[in-house]
Motif scaffolding. Structure first.
Motif, PDB file in Angstrom:
ATOM      1  N   ALA A  85       0.830  -1.207   0.000  1.00  0.00           N
ATOM      2  CA  ALA A  85       0.000   0.000   0.000  1.00  0.00           C
ATOM      3  C   ALA A  85       0.866   1.259   0.000  1.00  0.00           C
ATOM      4  CB  ALA A  85      -0.944  -0.017   1.190  1.00  0.00           C
ATOM      5  N   ALA A  86       1.979   1.236   0.738  1.00  0.00           N
ATOM      6  CA  ALA A  86       2.875   2.388   0.780  1.00  0.00           C
ATOM      7  C   ALA A  86       3.464   2.670  -0.605  1.00  0.00           C
ATOM      8  CB  ALA A  86       3.980   2.157   1.803  1.00  0.00           C
ATOM      9  N   GLU A  87       3.742   1.617  -1.360  1.00  0.00           N
ATOM     10  CA  GLU A  87       4.265   1.796  -2.717  1.00  0.00           C
ATOM     11  C   GLU A  87       3.231   2.431  -3.640  1.00  0.00           C
ATOM     12  OE1 GLU A  87       5.880  -1.837  -4.264  1.00  0.00           O
ATOM     13  OE2 GLU A  87       7.202  -2.105  -2.534  1.00  0.00           O
ATOM     14  N   VAL A  88       1.960   2.072  -3.468  1.00  0.00           N
ATOM     15  CA  VAL A  88       0.880   2.607  -4.304  1.00  0.00           C
ATOM     16  C   VAL A  88       0.566   4.048  -3.906  1.00  0.00           C
ATOM     17  CG1 VAL A  88      -1.565   2.366  -4.894  1.00  0.00           C
ATOM     18  CG2 VAL A  88      -0.101   0.345  -4.785  1.00  0.00           C
ATOM     19  N   GLY A  89       0.464   4.297  -2.608  1.00  0.00           N
ATOM     20  CA  GLY A  89       0.216   5.646  -2.109  1.00  0.00           C
ATOM     21  C   GLY A  89      -1.241   6.030  -2.012  1.00  0.00           C
ATOM     22  N   THR A  90      -1.975   5.970  -3.117  1.00  0.00           N
ATOM     23  CA  THR A  90      -3.377   6.375  -3.151  1.00  0.00           C
ATOM     24  C   THR A  90      -4.193   5.346  -3.908  1.00  0.00           C
ATOM     25  OG1 THR A  90      -2.775   8.712  -3.131  1.00  0.00           O
ATOM     26  CG2 THR A  90      -4.987   8.181  -3.879  1.00  0.00           C
ATOM     27  N   SER A  91      -5.309   4.924  -3.305  1.00  0.00           N
ATOM     28  CA  SER A  91      -6.168   3.939  -3.963  1.00  0.00           C
ATOM     29  C   SER A  91      -7.544   3.945  -3.312  1.00  0.00           C
ATOM     30  CB  SER A  91      -5.572   2.538  -3.841  1.00  0.00           C
ATOM     31  OG  SER A  91      -6.447   1.578  -4.384  1.00  0.00           O
ATOM     32  N   ASP A  92      -8.567   3.812  -4.141  1.00  0.00           N
ATOM     33  CA  ASP A  92      -9.921   3.638  -3.609  1.00  0.00           C
ATOM     34  C   ASP A  92     -10.214   2.173  -3.334  1.00  0.00           C
ATOM     35  OD1 ASP A  92     -10.528   6.342  -3.608  1.00  0.00           O
ATOM     36  OD2 ASP A  92     -11.219   6.312  -5.682  1.00  0.00           O
ATOM     37  N   GLU A  93      -9.353   1.282  -3.820  1.00  0.00           N
ATOM     38  CA  GLU A  93      -9.490  -0.148  -3.545  1.00  0.00           C
ATOM     39  C   GLU A  93      -8.677  -0.486  -2.307  1.00  0.00           C
ATOM     40  OE1 GLU A  93      -8.827  -2.781  -6.813  1.00  0.00           O
ATOM     41  OE2 GLU A  93      -9.560  -1.307  -8.253  1.00  0.00           O
ATOM     42  N   VAL A  94      -9.181  -1.391  -1.492  1.00  0.00           N
ATOM     43  CA  VAL A  94      -8.480  -1.789  -0.276  1.00  0.00           C
ATOM     44  C   VAL A  94      -7.260  -2.642  -0.634  1.00  0.00           C
ATOM     45  CG1 VAL A  94      -8.659  -3.111   1.868  1.00  0.00           C
ATOM     46  CG2 VAL A  94     -10.557  -1.649   1.146  1.00  0.00           C
ATOM     47  N   ILE A  95      -6.087  -2.187  -0.236  1.00  0.00           N
ATOM     48  CA  ILE A  95      -4.845  -2.928  -0.435  1.00  0.00           C
ATOM     49  C   ILE A  95      -4.354  -3.460   0.906  1.00  0.00           C
ATOM     50  CG2 ILE A  95      -2.432  -2.766  -1.162  1.00  0.00           C
ATOM     51  CD1 ILE A  95      -3.356  -0.479  -3.059  1.00  0.00           C
ATOM     52  N   ASP A  96      -4.295  -2.564   1.892  1.00  0.00           N
ATOM     53  CA  ASP A  96      -3.817  -2.945   3.222  1.00  0.00           C
ATOM     54  C   ASP A  96      -4.984  -3.077   4.191  1.00  0.00           C
ATOM     55  OD1 ASP A  96      -4.040  -0.160   2.796  1.00  0.00           O
ATOM     56  OD2 ASP A  96      -2.495   0.348   4.248  1.00  0.00           O
ATOM     57  N   ARG A  97      -4.793  -3.954   5.182  1.00  0.00           N
ATOM     58  CA  ARG A  97      -5.848  -4.142   6.174  1.00  0.00           C
ATOM     59  C   ARG A  97      -5.229  -4.236   7.560  1.00  0.00           C
ATOM     60  NH1 ARG A  97      -6.579  -9.566   7.590  1.00  0.00           N
ATOM     61  NH2 ARG A  97      -5.322 -10.971   6.330  1.00  0.00           N
ATOM     62  N   TYR A  98      -6.032  -3.884   8.550  1.00  0.00           N
ATOM     63  CA  TYR A  98      -5.554  -3.753   9.920  1.00  0.00           C
ATOM     64  C   TYR A  98      -6.562  -4.313  10.904  1.00  0.00           C
ATOM     65  CZ  TYR A  98      -2.519  -0.739   7.354  1.00  0.00           C
ATOM     66  OH  TYR A  98      -1.630  -0.285   6.412  1.00  0.00           O
ATOM     67  N   LEU A  99      -6.047  -4.782  12.021  1.00  0.00           N
ATOM     68  CA  LEU A  99      -6.871  -5.243  13.133  1.00  0.00           C
ATOM     69  C   LEU A  99      -6.311  -4.614  14.398  1.00  0.00           C
ATOM     70  CD1 LEU A  99      -8.915  -7.070  14.652  1.00  0.00           C
ATOM     71  CD2 LEU A  99      -7.160  -8.876  14.590  1.00  0.00           C
TER      72      LEU A  99
END
Length: 127
Positions: A85-99
């Protein structure tokens, strides 16, 4: 943080991330199979309530009332695909996820439970 807040980093600079929160009355156990990086910190809640604030004046998300009211809690933050996700920077699609897991626990030392993506090392280096 000294002001009663915790800052949660995501890989994506701007856009949508997957984010889940669990509040429990005991340590729910880390999901070491489902996430690349996992860290823990102690957090003192003066009010017995927590809220998540999106960066840049975004939405506020109220969390369930903390099970033992005001006092010390443990925050365990899991991350998956943070580097991508850091490489992409901006996206409306979910790349990274967190708990984010929260439970009552006396104050204790911060620790890295798991670190495999390189992102944890990046954010932990001296600035």
């Amino acid at each position: 943080m000294d002001d009663g807040g915790a800052f949660l980093i995501t890989g994506l600079h701007t856009g949508a991330v997957g984010f889940s929160v669990t509040v429990a009355d005991h340590d729910p156990g880390a999901d070491t199979d489902g996430y690349e990086d996992i860290v823990e910190i102690s957090f003192k809640s003066e009010a017995g309530q927590l809220s998540l604030y999106e960066w840049g004046g975004g939405d506020v998300h109220e969390l369930p009332t903390l099970p033992t009211g005001p006092g010390w809690y443990r925050l365990r933050y899991h991350a998956q695909n943070m580097g991508e996700a850091a490489e992409v920077g901006t996206s409306d699609e979910v790349i990274d996820r967190y708990l984010l897991q929260i439970w009552p626990q006396d104050e204790s030392t911060p620790r890295a439970v798991k670190s495999t993506s390189g992102q944890l090392a990046y954010w932990r280096r001296p600035r």
